[in-house]
Design a protein around this motif. Sequence first.
Motif, mmCIF file in Angstrom:
data_model
loop_
_atom_site.group_PDB
_atom_site.id
_atom_site.type_symbol
_atom_site.label_atom_id
_atom_site.label_comp_id
_atom_site.label_asym_id
_atom_site.label_seq_id
_atom_site.Cartn_x
_atom_site.Cartn_y
_atom_site.Cartn_z
ATOM 1 N N ALA A 1 0.848 -1.147 0.074
ATOM 2 C CA ALA A 1 0.004 0.072 -0.023
ATOM 3 C C ALA A 1 0.806 1.221 -0.048
ATOM 4 O O ALA A 1 0.519 2.465 -0.457
ATOM 5 C CB ALA A 1 -0.882 -0.084 1.252
ATOM 6 N N ALA A 2 1.989 1.223 0.623
ATOM 7 C CA ALA A 2 2.876 2.303 0.605
ATOM 8 C C ALA A 2 3.373 2.839 -0.942
ATOM 9 O O ALA A 2 3.470 3.878 -1.177
ATOM 10 C CB ALA A 2 4.073 2.213 1.574
ATOM 11 N N ASP A 3 3.560 1.767 -1.569
ATOM 12 C CA ASP A 3 4.021 1.801 -2.964
ATOM 13 C C ASP A 3 2.966 2.392 -3.765
ATOM 14 O O ASP A 3 3.026 3.123 -4.556
ATOM 15 C CB ASP A 3 4.461 0.803 -3.675
ATOM 16 C CG ASP A 3 5.903 0.029 -2.908
ATOM 17 O OD1 ASP A 3 6.376 0.807 -2.408
ATOM 18 O OD2 ASP A 3 5.838 -1.257 -3.183
ATOM 19 N N VAL A 4 1.659 2.011 -3.498
ATOM 20 C CA VAL A 4 0.353 2.790 -4.212
ATOM 21 C C VAL A 4 0.378 4.044 -4.037
ATOM 22 O O VAL A 4 0.207 4.985 -5.011
ATOM 23 C CB VAL A 4 -0.846 2.045 -3.693
ATOM 24 C CG1 VAL A 4 -2.080 2.794 -4.227
ATOM 25 C CG2 VAL A 4 -0.896 0.392 -4.031
ATOM 26 N N MET B 1 -8.723 -2.533 8.613
ATOM 27 C CA MET B 1 -8.173 -3.998 8.946
ATOM 28 C C MET B 1 -8.155 -5.032 8.140
ATOM 29 O O MET B 1 -7.171 -5.617 7.605
ATOM 30 C CB MET B 1 -8.371 -4.387 10.302
ATOM 31 C CG MET B 1 -7.992 -3.572 11.374
ATOM 32 S SD MET B 1 -8.709 -3.593 13.167
ATOM 33 C CE MET B 1 -7.452 -5.001 13.422
ATOM 34 N N ALA B 2 -9.411 -5.007 7.675
ATOM 35 C CA ALA B 2 -9.754 -6.141 6.479
ATOM 36 C C ALA B 2 -8.925 -5.899 5.154
ATOM 37 O O ALA B 2 -8.486 -6.735 4.505
ATOM 38 C CB ALA B 2 -11.198 -6.057 6.250
ATOM 39 N N HIS C 1 -3.048 -7.395 1.956
ATOM 40 C CA HIS C 1 -1.644 -7.265 1.599
ATOM 41 C C HIS C 1 -1.536 -6.628 -0.055
ATOM 42 O O HIS C 1 -0.501 -7.096 -0.828
ATOM 43 C CB HIS C 1 -0.622 -8.539 1.842
ATOM 44 C CG HIS C 1 -0.543 -8.676 3.363
ATOM 45 N ND1 HIS C 1 0.279 -8.092 4.077
ATOM 46 C CD2 HIS C 1 -1.332 -9.579 3.867
ATOM 47 C CE1 HIS C 1 0.044 -8.669 5.378
ATOM 48 N NE2 HIS C 1 -0.772 -9.582 5.262
ATOM 49 N N GLY C 2 -2.523 -5.561 -0.157
ATOM 50 C CA GLY C 2 -2.291 -5.276 -1.586
ATOM 51 C C GLY C 2 -2.547 -3.580 -1.631
ATOM 52 O O GLY C 2 -1.934 -2.714 -1.499
ATOM 53 N N PRO C 3 -3.828 -3.304 -1.816
ATOM 54 C CA PRO C 3 -4.235 -2.007 -2.035
ATOM 55 C C PRO C 3 -4.261 -1.304 -0.628
ATOM 56 O O PRO C 3 -4.111 -1.817 0.335
ATOM 57 C CB PRO C 3 -5.934 -2.195 -2.175
ATOM 58 C CG PRO C 3 -6.162 -3.476 -1.560
ATOM 59 C CD PRO C 3 -5.107 -4.421 -1.711
ATOM 60 N N ALA C 4 -4.103 0.041 -0.940
ATOM 61 C CA ALA C 4 -4.406 1.002 0.288
ATOM 62 C C ALA C 4 -5.647 1.472 0.480
ATOM 63 O O ALA C 4 -6.571 1.469 -0.167
ATOM 64 C CB ALA C 4 -3.509 2.419 -0.466
#
Length: 254
Positions: free
Chosen positions: A5-8, A61-62, A67-70
């Motif tokens: 998400a940080a990369d997004v 949290m969901a 482990h992908g989108p922000a």
Amino acid sequence: MNHPAADVIAQAKQGKVTVGYWSVLDSPISNERVAMTGYDYIALDGQHGLMGYSGILANLMAIDAAHGPAGIVRVEANNAAVIGQALDAGARGVIVPLVNNSAEAEAAVQATRYPGTGMRSYGPMRSGLRVGPTPADSDGSVILLVMIETAEGLDNVESICAVEGVDGVYIGPSDLSLAVGGKRPNDPDVAEDFNAAVKRVLAAAKAAGRIAAIHTPSGAVARQRIEQGFTFVSIASDLTHLEQAARDHLAAVR
């Protein structure tokens, strides 16, 4: 801290095309599933959506579990307390509604930054686990989009885009169509004025080096907006898609 998400968020700030899904339902299970489909971000609607703070927290949290989108939150108002609360809950950024002028845009910036550059109160209850507990790290890694959806906001869009710390401007099409004289959202009678307003916001964002963002009703329209020059586009909502799918299946069986 090392989360996709940080990369997004970093890529969105660099002007790369970023596609998200809009959620109004307080349904962590469905948001976790949607978060695994490949969207860059999931936006939780804290303004018109059907969730309060506990819902925003659970849904963030969901989304993180995928482990992908922000996870991003459209907060209920341009209010330092609710902006800070969304960020403390772990939102990677906020979309702030009804921003009318540069002073209101500056207030939103202040609410997303810690002292030194802003007035955010320190208490990263959950964001410290994902975004980082150091104020400087947090300040640089969250994204702030302010909504242009009123007549006054449209009149001041250039000065709003000039505010340091505003990462981008986000068009709310329904309200903007009303702001230019429509009697209802997406009123065809004001289509020309609405399209001119959209082009003005897009041009102002590009001229200032800001993100040009917009809500869209479908993937097809999102593609058109990207081709027009927008780089941050949200698609529909879970509630409208649920109704649409139910209607389609009912029509097929009958």
